[in-house]
Scaffold this active site. Structure first.
Site, PDB file in Angstrom:
ATOM      1  N   HIS A 138       0.820  -1.224   0.000  1.00 32.56           N
ATOM      2  CA  HIS A 138       0.000   0.000   0.000  1.00 32.56           C
ATOM      3  C   HIS A 138       0.849   1.267   0.000  1.00 32.56           C
ATOM      4  O   HIS A 138       0.335   2.351  -0.290  1.00 32.56           O
ATOM      5  CB  HIS A 138      -0.996  -0.012   1.172  1.00 32.56           C
ATOM      6  CG  HIS A 138      -0.421   0.360   2.493  1.00 32.56           C
ATOM      7  ND1 HIS A 138      -0.061  -0.575   3.449  1.00 32.56           N
ATOM      8  CD2 HIS A 138      -0.159   1.568   3.052  1.00 32.56           C
ATOM      9  CE1 HIS A 138       0.385   0.044   4.525  1.00 32.56           C
ATOM     10  NE2 HIS A 138       0.347   1.350   4.315  1.00 32.56           N
ATOM     11  N   ASP A 163      -0.803  -7.514   1.520  1.00 34.07           N
ATOM     12  CA  ASP A 163      -0.092  -6.228   1.586  1.00 34.07           C
ATOM     13  C   ASP A 163       1.406  -6.475   1.785  1.00 34.07           C
ATOM     14  O   ASP A 163       1.943  -6.340   2.882  1.00 34.07           O
ATOM     15  CB  ASP A 163      -0.667  -5.383   2.727  1.00 34.07           C
ATOM     16  CG  ASP A 163      -0.206  -3.938   2.669  1.00 34.07           C
ATOM     17  OD1 ASP A 163       0.398  -3.542   1.644  1.00 34.07           O
ATOM     18  OD2 ASP A 163      -0.445  -3.201   3.642  1.00 34.07           O
ATOM     19  N   SER A 197       4.177   1.765   8.477  1.00 31.23           N
ATOM     20  CA  SER A 197       3.814   0.772   7.470  1.00 31.23           C
ATOM     21  C   SER A 197       5.046   0.228   6.753  1.00 31.23           C
ATOM     22  O   SER A 197       5.963   0.982   6.418  1.00 31.23           O
ATOM     23  CB  SER A 197       2.879   1.388   6.426  1.00 31.23           C
ATOM     24  OG  SER A 197       1.648   1.742   6.994  1.00 31.23           O
TER      25      SER A 197
END
Length: 253
Positions: A63, A111, A207
């Site tokens: 992402h 992801d 992330s």
């Protein structure tokens, strides 16, 4: 009575702003103790984390590379402070970004991304690959303590990010709980695990960083609720061992 109300309101307000709802629920890491950590930067600004898995490959979250952001990224290794000059710090261009072909933005399933560095790294005490969990390995069960690190936001309210790498230990939550309708419901898939504690969580900017169990990367920091540290929206992590074949195929092509 009015004075009591004011004091009560101030207590509530101060509790809401206690640092620790996110990555600062832990502490500043010892410099270069996370020798695999990568800062993924666009135009000199840290946006996502990642971690070195070999002398030329970095693992991160898919992402982070949506909407054309698979170009212009630089990988900074050996960093502790993002702003200061450090002898251990080195920036690498990226020759290719591989997002998992089945990544789904609607629920962040699959992801995972792999970045090939333009040139191999030279290993040192500050820059070394991290072992990741492969198919057949042991993943953490509910209640297990796992570790995360990153340069992500310090809290929900101000969005302030730290200059120096932070680390924390959190607990893997029950799968049935994370799949409950008031948690993530059907968006919580078999490819994910969730982990957090009260005022301990990863947040915006973390992330792509690794989730470690017994010194091995078992997860990739993926997604969570709009408010980090929200007990009904614990952080979500991609289970790395589910992608062994794709990782091997991508890194050997």
């Amino acid at each position: 009575m009015n004075q009591i109300k004011v004091i009560f309101a101030l207590v509530l307000l101060s509790d809401a702003f206690i640092p620790g709802e996110c990555i600062t629920g832990g502490k500043e890491a010892v410099a270069n103790s996370h020798h695999y950590m990568a800062s993924l930067q666009w135009n000199g600004k840290h946006e996502c984390g990642g971690f070195l898995i070999s002398n030329q490959w970095v693992m991160s979250a898919a992402h982070c590379f949506q909407n054309g952001r698979d170009s212009g990224v630089k990988v900074v290794l050996g960093a502790h402070s993002l702003s200061k000059d450090e002898d251990t710090k080195k920036s690498f261009d990226v020759s290719a970004v591989y997002n998992h072909p089945d990544f789904t933005i609607s629920n962040y399933d699959n992801d995972i991304a792999l970045l090939k560095l333009e040139s191999p790294i030279t290993e040192s005490y500050a820059v070394k690959p991290l072992k990741f969990q492969r198919d057949g390995g042991v993943n953490p069960e509910e209640g297990a303590a796992v570790e995360a690190a990153g340069w992500g936001a310090l809290n929900n309210h101000m969005g302030k990010r730290p200059d120096k790498l932070q680390e924390l230990t959190i607990i893997v939550k029950e799968r049935w709980l994370c799949g409950r309708s008031d948690y993530y419901g059907p968006k919580f898939t078999d490819n994910m695990l969730c982990a957090a504690e009260k005022r301990k969580d990863t947040c915006d900017g973390d992330s792509g960083g690794p989730l470690l169990y017994k010194g091995v990367a078992v997860g990739i920091t993926s997604n969570g609720g709009r408010k980090c540290g929200n007990l009904s929206k614990p952080g979500l992590y991609t289970i790395i061992s589910h992608y062994t074949q794709w990782i091997d195929r991508t890194t050997t092509q």
